[in-house]
Write a protein that holds these residues in place. Structure first.
Motif, PDB file in Angstrom:
ATOM      1  N   SER A  30     -71.099  17.431  -9.975  1.00  0.00           N
ATOM      2  CA  SER A  30     -71.008  16.194  -9.231  1.00  0.00           C
ATOM      3  C   SER A  30     -71.249  16.570  -7.531  1.00  0.00           C
ATOM      4  CB  SER A  30     -69.527  15.736  -9.352  1.00  0.00           C
ATOM      5  OG  SER A  30     -69.262  14.830  -8.773  1.00  0.00           O
ATOM      6  N   ALA A  31     -70.785  17.859  -7.297  1.00  0.00           N
ATOM      7  CA  ALA A  31     -70.718  17.778  -5.704  1.00  0.00           C
ATOM      8  C   ALA A  31     -72.455  18.336  -5.703  1.00  0.00           C
ATOM      9  CB  ALA A  31     -70.201  19.173  -5.493  1.00  0.00           C
ATOM     10  N   ALA A  32     -73.159  18.950  -6.604  1.00  0.00           N
ATOM     11  CA  ALA A  32     -74.599  19.380  -6.273  1.00  0.00           C
ATOM     12  C   ALA A  32     -75.272  17.569  -6.404  1.00  0.00           C
ATOM     13  CB  ALA A  32     -75.201  20.030  -7.504  1.00  0.00           C
ATOM     14  N   LEU A  33     -74.842  16.856  -7.144  1.00  0.00           N
ATOM     15  CA  LEU A  33     -75.719  15.552  -7.023  1.00  0.00           C
ATOM     16  C   LEU A  33     -75.471  14.820  -5.942  1.00  0.00           C
ATOM     17  CD1 LEU A  33     -74.972  14.862 -11.049  1.00  0.00           C
ATOM     18  CD2 LEU A  33     -77.129  15.092  -9.717  1.00  0.00           C
ATOM     19  N   ALA A  34     -74.424  15.024  -5.414  1.00  0.00           N
ATOM     20  CA  ALA A  34     -74.041  14.381  -4.077  1.00  0.00           C
ATOM     21  C   ALA A  34     -74.925  14.901  -2.933  1.00  0.00           C
ATOM     22  CB  ALA A  34     -72.613  14.616  -3.525  1.00  0.00           C
ATOM     23  N   VAL A  35     -75.422  16.117  -3.097  1.00  0.00           N
ATOM     24  CA  VAL A  35     -76.616  16.787  -2.141  1.00  0.00           C
ATOM     25  C   VAL A  35     -77.932  16.125  -2.649  1.00  0.00           C
ATOM     26  CG1 VAL A  35     -77.554  18.794  -1.316  1.00  0.00           C
ATOM     27  CG2 VAL A  35     -75.147  18.340  -1.445  1.00  0.00           C
ATOM     28  N   THR A  36     -78.382  16.495  -3.772  1.00  0.00           N
ATOM     29  CA  THR A  36     -79.733  16.088  -4.409  1.00  0.00           C
ATOM     30  C   THR A  36     -80.020  14.576  -4.618  1.00  0.00           C
ATOM     31  OG1 THR A  36     -79.146  16.644  -6.778  1.00  0.00           O
ATOM     32  CG2 THR A  36     -79.729  18.537  -5.330  1.00  0.00           C
ATOM     33  N   ALA A  37     -79.059  13.971  -4.869  1.00  0.00           N
ATOM     34  CA  ALA A  37     -79.357  12.490  -5.406  1.00  0.00           C
ATOM     35  C   ALA A  37     -78.616  11.520  -4.533  1.00  0.00           C
ATOM     36  CB  ALA A  37     -78.868  12.331  -6.809  1.00  0.00           C
ATOM     37  N   PRO A  38     -78.627  11.540  -3.206  1.00  0.00           N
ATOM     38  CA  PRO A  38     -78.075  10.476  -2.200  1.00  0.00           C
ATOM     39  C   PRO A  38     -78.546   9.273  -2.436  1.00  0.00           C
ATOM     40  CG  PRO A  38     -79.890  11.761  -1.026  1.00  0.00           C
ATOM     41  CD  PRO A  38     -79.807  12.312  -2.380  1.00  0.00           C
TER      42      PRO A  38
END
Length: 528
Positions: free
Chosen positions: A44-52
C-alpha cells in the motif's frame, strides 16, 4: 481485445496489486519475516508512491484481515475513512450555489485523510516487523525513483495548473521515465520514525491546516480516523462473504450475491441469461443506495433475508425491472496479501476520483482525496456534509470464509460505483462456476453506466442504465441482454472502466493461488 493473466501459486505467501514494483515490495517484506499485514502495508505504501493517480497518503483505507494470527474467530475489519473537518458548513455550500459536492479544486471535498492512520493501526495490532522496515521499500522507491507506468504517464497531464505538484508535472514525463517522489519519501520517513504523530502532527498536518483555511482544526487531526468495526457478512453459495459495513457500499456486493443466489444462476457464465441475472441482481440491490447509504446506516438491515426476498421477487427473466417509481431522485487501488501461515489481508486505498480533489498539501508532494463527493447537500439528508461525519464510500473490499470459519479467499477491485458489480461477478465465478483466479480475472465483465457519468453517480437514475460490456464478452451476452430489453454498449479498449481486480484463494488441498488484473498493464501477483 481480450485480457489474459495466469494463476500464480505461493506456499510462502502472495501479494497482488496493480503495480509489479509494489507487489515486489510486499513480497520482500514477507521474505524478511513479515506477515500478510506487513506485506499489505508495504504494498500500500509503495502504491502511494508509484500510483499517485489512484491513491496516496492523502486518501482513505479499508481492510479486512482473516485466518491464523488474528486472535479472532471472525475476520477483523478496519474502517480508516476520514471524517469531515470541523469547518464543514453545508449552508455555506448551498449559499454559494452548490447542489452537489465539488469534484475538484475545492478542499471541502477532502475529509481528513485516513490512509496513514489505517497503516499505523493495522501494524500496531497485527504487524510483525518494525514499521520502519515495512515502509522502507516505499521510501526507497520514492528516493531512488521508479519508471513511470503507462497509466500514470497518461494521467499526469490532468495536473496541469495544479499548484504544489512540481515533482509530478515537470515537463516531459513519459512512460518509462524515472520519477522521484521526495515529498512522500519525507512523509513516509516521518511515519516510520514517529507513527501517526509524525504525519498528522508534523509537517503534513501543519500544511494541511494552512491549505484547509478553517476546514480543519488541530483536534480533527489529533483524532485517529481508524476504527475497528464489526464486519458485515452474508451466507451465500455455501460460504460466508464479509465486507466493511456502512459507510462503505460493501453491502451492495453482499445483497447482489444474495439476490443472485435466489434467482439461480446458469452454470455457464457465457450464457446470456447469466449476464441478465447478474446485471439485474446488482440493479435490484443498489437502486435506492442514495437514500440508504450513510455513516451509521444499519448494514444488517440492508442485507436482511426478507429484504433480499423482496428484491429477488422483482426479477423478470425476460426484461429489466422498472425501478423509477421505487426510489427518489476512480482513483482507487485494491490489493491483497497472504502469508505462509494462511493469514489473508483484503485492503483498498483510494483518492476517490483520479488525483483526488486536485489540491496539494504544499511542500509535501501529497494530493488530497475527494471522498467528500459522497456527501449530500440536501438539507436534512442522513449523509449531509457535516463536521465529523464520514461520507458514503464506494470502497468495498471482501473476504470469503468456509462454513468452518477457515479463510477461502480475499478479493476486491477498484472502480467507483462499479466495484460491487465487479465483485458480484467475481463471487459468482469463484463460488458457483468454480473458476481459478487467472481464469476469473481474465474473463469479460459488465458494468452499469449512465449518460454524463462520473463513476460515482450510477444510482441517481437507475432506470436509465446502459450495460457496458467488454469487447471480448461472448456474443451471447449482447444478444441475451438486448433480447431482454437492456441497452448494451460494447466498450473498446478501456483500461480502467471495468475495474482492476485481484484475488487470492486458499484451497484446502494445496498452496495459495492468486492473480492480478491484466487491465492494470503493470500489475503482478508476486510470490513470497
Amino acid at each position: 481485445m481480450s485480457w489474459k493473466t495466469e494463476t500464480v501459486p505461493g506456499t510462502d505467501g502472495l501479494v497482488c496489486s496493480i503495480d509489479r514494483l509494489a507487489s515486489e515490495a510486499g513480497t520482500a517484506v514477507l521474505r524478511a519475516g513479515g506477515n500478510a499485514v506487513d506485506a499489505a502495508i508495504a504494498t500500500s505504501a509503495a502504491l502511494a508512491v508509484t500510483a499517485p493517480h489512484m491513491c496516496g497518503l492523502g486518501g482513505d483505507l479499508f481492510a479486512l484481515v482473516g485466518g491464523p494470527g488474528t486472535g479472532s474467530a471472525e475476520p477483523l475489519v478496519l474502517n480508516s475513512s476520514g471524517r469531515a473537518g470541523s469547518g464543514a458548513d453545508p449552508d455555506r455550500m448551498r449559499a454559494e450555489g452548490h447542489r452537489t459536492m465539488p469534484l475538484v479544486a475545492d478542499v471541502r471535498s477532502a475529509p481528513v485523510p485516513g490512509c496513514v492512520d489505517g497503516w499505523v493501526t493495522l501494524h500496531g495490532r497485527l504487524g510483525r516487523l518494525p514499521l520502519a522496515d515495512v515502509l522502507a521499500p516505499a521510501v526507497e522507491l520514492a528516493e531512488a525513483g521508479f519508471p513511470t507506468s503507462p497509466l500514470l504517464a497518461a494521467a499526469l497531464p490532468r495536473l496541469a495548473g495544479v499548484t504544489g505538484c512540481d515533482e509530478l508535472v515537470r515537463s516531459g514525463v513519459a512512460e518509462g521515465d524515472l520519477l522521484l517522489r521526495p515529498g512522500p519519501a519525507r512523509m513516509l520517513r516521518a511515519v516510520a520514525a514517529e507513527g501517526r504523530d509524525g504525519f498528522y502532527g508534523g509537517e503534513f498536518g501543519e500544511r494541511l491546516l494552512e491549505v484547509g483555511a478553517g476546514e480543519y482544526l488541530p483536534e480533527d487531526l489529533a483524532r485517529s480516523q481508524a476504527e475497528w468495526v464489526d464486519g458485515l457478512a452474508l451466507d451465500v453459495w455455501g460460504h460466508r462473504v464479509w465486507t466493511v459495513p456502512p459507510n462503505s457500499q460493501g453491502y451492495l456486493g453482499l445483497a447482489g450475491a444474495g439476490i443472485a443466489e435466489r434467482l439461480g444462476l446458469p452454470a455457464d457464465p457465457d450464457d446470456g441469461a447469466w449476464a441478465h441475472a447478474t446485471v439485474e441482481a446488482a440493479r435490484l440491490a443498489g437502486f435506492d443506495r442514495p437514500q440508504r447509504l450513510f455513516d451509521g446506516a444499519d448494514g444488517a438491515a440492508l442485507i436482511a433475508a426478507g429484504r433480499l426476498d423482496e428484491r429477488a421477487a422483482m426479477f423478470d427473466p425476460e426484461r429489466p425491472a422498472r425501478l423509477g417509481d421505487r426510489y427518489r431522485a476512480g482513483g482507487t487501488i485494491y490489493l491483497c496479501a497472504t502469508d505462509a501461515d494462511g493469514m489473508g489481508v483484503s485492503l483498498i486505498q483510494s483518492n476517490a476520483k483520479g488525483f483526488g480533489c486536485h489540491v496539494a498539501v504544499p511542500g509535501t508532494g501529497v494530493l488530497l482525496h475527494n471522498r467528500g463527493l459522497g456527501f449530500s447537500l440536501e438539507d436534512g439528508h442522513p449523509a449531509e456534509y457535516r463536521p465529523g461525519r464520514r461520507p458514503p464510500h464506494t470502497l468495498a473490499p471482501a473476504l470469503v470464509t468456509r462454513p468452518d470459519g477457515s479463510l477461502r479467499a480475499v478479493l476486491g477491485t477498484m472502480g467507483g460505483d462499479s466495484q460491487t458489480q465487479v465483485l458480484l461477478q467475481m463471487l459468482a465465478r469463484l463460488l458457483v462456476a468454480g473458476q481459478d483466479p487467472g481464469t476469473l480475472l481474465s474473463a469479460p465483465r459488465w458494468v452499469l453506466a449512465v449518460d454524463e457519468g462520473t463513476g460515482f453517480n450510477v444510482w441517481e437514475r437507475p432506470d436509465t442504465h446502459r450495460v457496458r460490456i467488454e469487447e471480448h464478452a461472448p456474443a451471447s451476452w449482447r444478444a441475451g441482454l438486448e433480447q431482454r430489453g437492456h441497452e448494451v454498449e460494447t466498450a473498446g479498449r478501456d483500461l480502467v472502466g471495468f475495474g482492476h481486480a485481484h484475488l487470492i484463494e486458499l484451497p484446502l488441498d494445496g498452496p495459495a493461488r492468486g492473480a492480478a488484473d491484466p487491465r492494470a498493464l503493470v500489475g503482478a501477483c508476486s510470490a513470497g
